[in-house]
Enzyme design. Sequence first.
Site, PDB file in Angstrom:
ATOM      1  N   HIS A  36      19.025   5.057 -10.356  1.00 36.19           N
ATOM      2  CA  HIS A  36      20.443   5.395 -10.322  1.00 36.19           C
ATOM      3  C   HIS A  36      20.887   5.549  -8.871  1.00 36.19           C
ATOM      4  O   HIS A  36      20.068   5.562  -7.951  1.00 36.19           O
ATOM      5  CB  HIS A  36      20.671   6.761 -10.994  1.00 36.19           C
ATOM      6  CG  HIS A  36      20.174   6.883 -12.382  1.00 36.19           C
ATOM      7  ND1 HIS A  36      20.991   6.749 -13.477  1.00 36.19           N
ATOM      8  CD2 HIS A  36      18.942   7.185 -12.883  1.00 36.19           C
ATOM      9  CE1 HIS A  36      20.295   6.953 -14.588  1.00 36.19           C
ATOM     10  NE2 HIS A  36      19.048   7.218 -14.246  1.00 36.19           N
ATOM     11  N   GLU A 124      17.420   9.241  -8.932  1.00 34.74           N
ATOM     12  CA  GLU A 124      18.710   9.055  -8.275  1.00 34.74           C
ATOM     13  C   GLU A 124      18.474   8.793  -6.794  1.00 34.74           C
ATOM     14  O   GLU A 124      17.701   9.501  -6.150  1.00 34.74           O
ATOM     15  CB  GLU A 124      19.573  10.312  -8.401  1.00 34.74           C
ATOM     16  CG  GLU A 124      20.045  10.625  -9.796  1.00 34.74           C
ATOM     17  CD  GLU A 124      21.301   9.876 -10.203  1.00 34.74           C
ATOM     18  OE1 GLU A 124      21.817   9.044  -9.417  1.00 34.74           O
ATOM     19  OE2 GLU A 124      21.767  10.132 -11.329  1.00 34.74           O
ATOM     20  N   HIS A 163      20.358   1.601 -13.773  1.00 33.96           N
ATOM     21  CA  HIS A 163      21.289   2.217 -14.717  1.00 33.96           C
ATOM     22  C   HIS A 163      22.318   1.178 -15.163  1.00 33.96           C
ATOM     23  O   HIS A 163      22.705   1.141 -16.334  1.00 33.96           O
ATOM     24  CB  HIS A 163      21.969   3.405 -14.039  1.00 33.96           C
ATOM     25  CG  HIS A 163      22.577   4.379 -14.987  1.00 33.96           C
ATOM     26  ND1 HIS A 163      23.450   5.340 -14.566  1.00 33.96           N
ATOM     27  CD2 HIS A 163      22.444   4.569 -16.322  1.00 33.96           C
ATOM     28  CE1 HIS A 163      23.839   6.080 -15.597  1.00 33.96           C
ATOM     29  NE2 HIS A 163      23.242   5.620 -16.677  1.00 33.96           N
ATOM     30  N   ASP A 173      25.482   1.384 -10.942  1.00 34.39           N
ATOM     31  CA  ASP A 173      24.463   1.835  -9.983  1.00 34.39           C
ATOM     32  C   ASP A 173      23.064   1.301 -10.289  1.00 34.39           C
ATOM     33  O   ASP A 173      22.764   1.029 -11.442  1.00 34.39           O
ATOM     34  CB  ASP A 173      24.461   3.370  -9.906  1.00 34.39           C
ATOM     35  CG  ASP A 173      24.189   4.062 -11.230  1.00 34.39           C
ATOM     36  OD1 ASP A 173      24.843   3.721 -12.232  1.00 34.39           O
ATOM     37  OD2 ASP A 173      23.335   4.964 -11.263  1.00 34.39           O
TER      38      ASP A 173
END
Length: 192
Positions: A36, A124, A163, A173
């Site tokens: 992500h 992330e 993602h 993303d």
Amino acid sequence: MEDKQPLSGWWSGARQVVSPNCDARPDEEVSLLLIHAISLPPGEFGGGAIEALFTNQLTVGEHPFFAEIAHLRVSAHLLIRRDGECVQFVDTDHRAWHAGRSGWWDARQLNWRTALNDFSVGIELEGDDVTPYSKAQYNALTEAVVWLMARYPQLNADRITSHAHVAPLRKTDPGPAFDWVYFRQRLSSRLE
């Protein structure tokens, strides 16, 4: 809200900040990695807003965008900041709340799967669709993935995706700024 946990799903390469936004995994193997990207406020890097979001401590008055997202209860297993620092929010043996409404064709099981949080790890990257990611982020991501692949035998390079790939109508993303070729080359050289 930093807390050291003696659990085996905590990576020694990351600073630990425990998120309440997680729960027990069902009896599923960890076999998918979702990459992500996040920046809070959008397009801005640094600061504590991402950690605040993942720990339900986002201050609405700090930025107008925060009022739109403060109600969310989300997390990821790991965050990799622009300087390569890793922050872990959820034990990888537990389910983080990162994938949302999404689906993925599992070629191994020959079926379409939903509820991706049940069997995936979410990482992330501090970033957005247009800003190139830093070499420090690629280095940290590679090390994290090597650790994850050693820990979860069902996870391999073919089971790493974005993602955007699993939620194409909702998410973009980590975006075109993420260099998949470079990342896969780095990962391949580390696994040799």
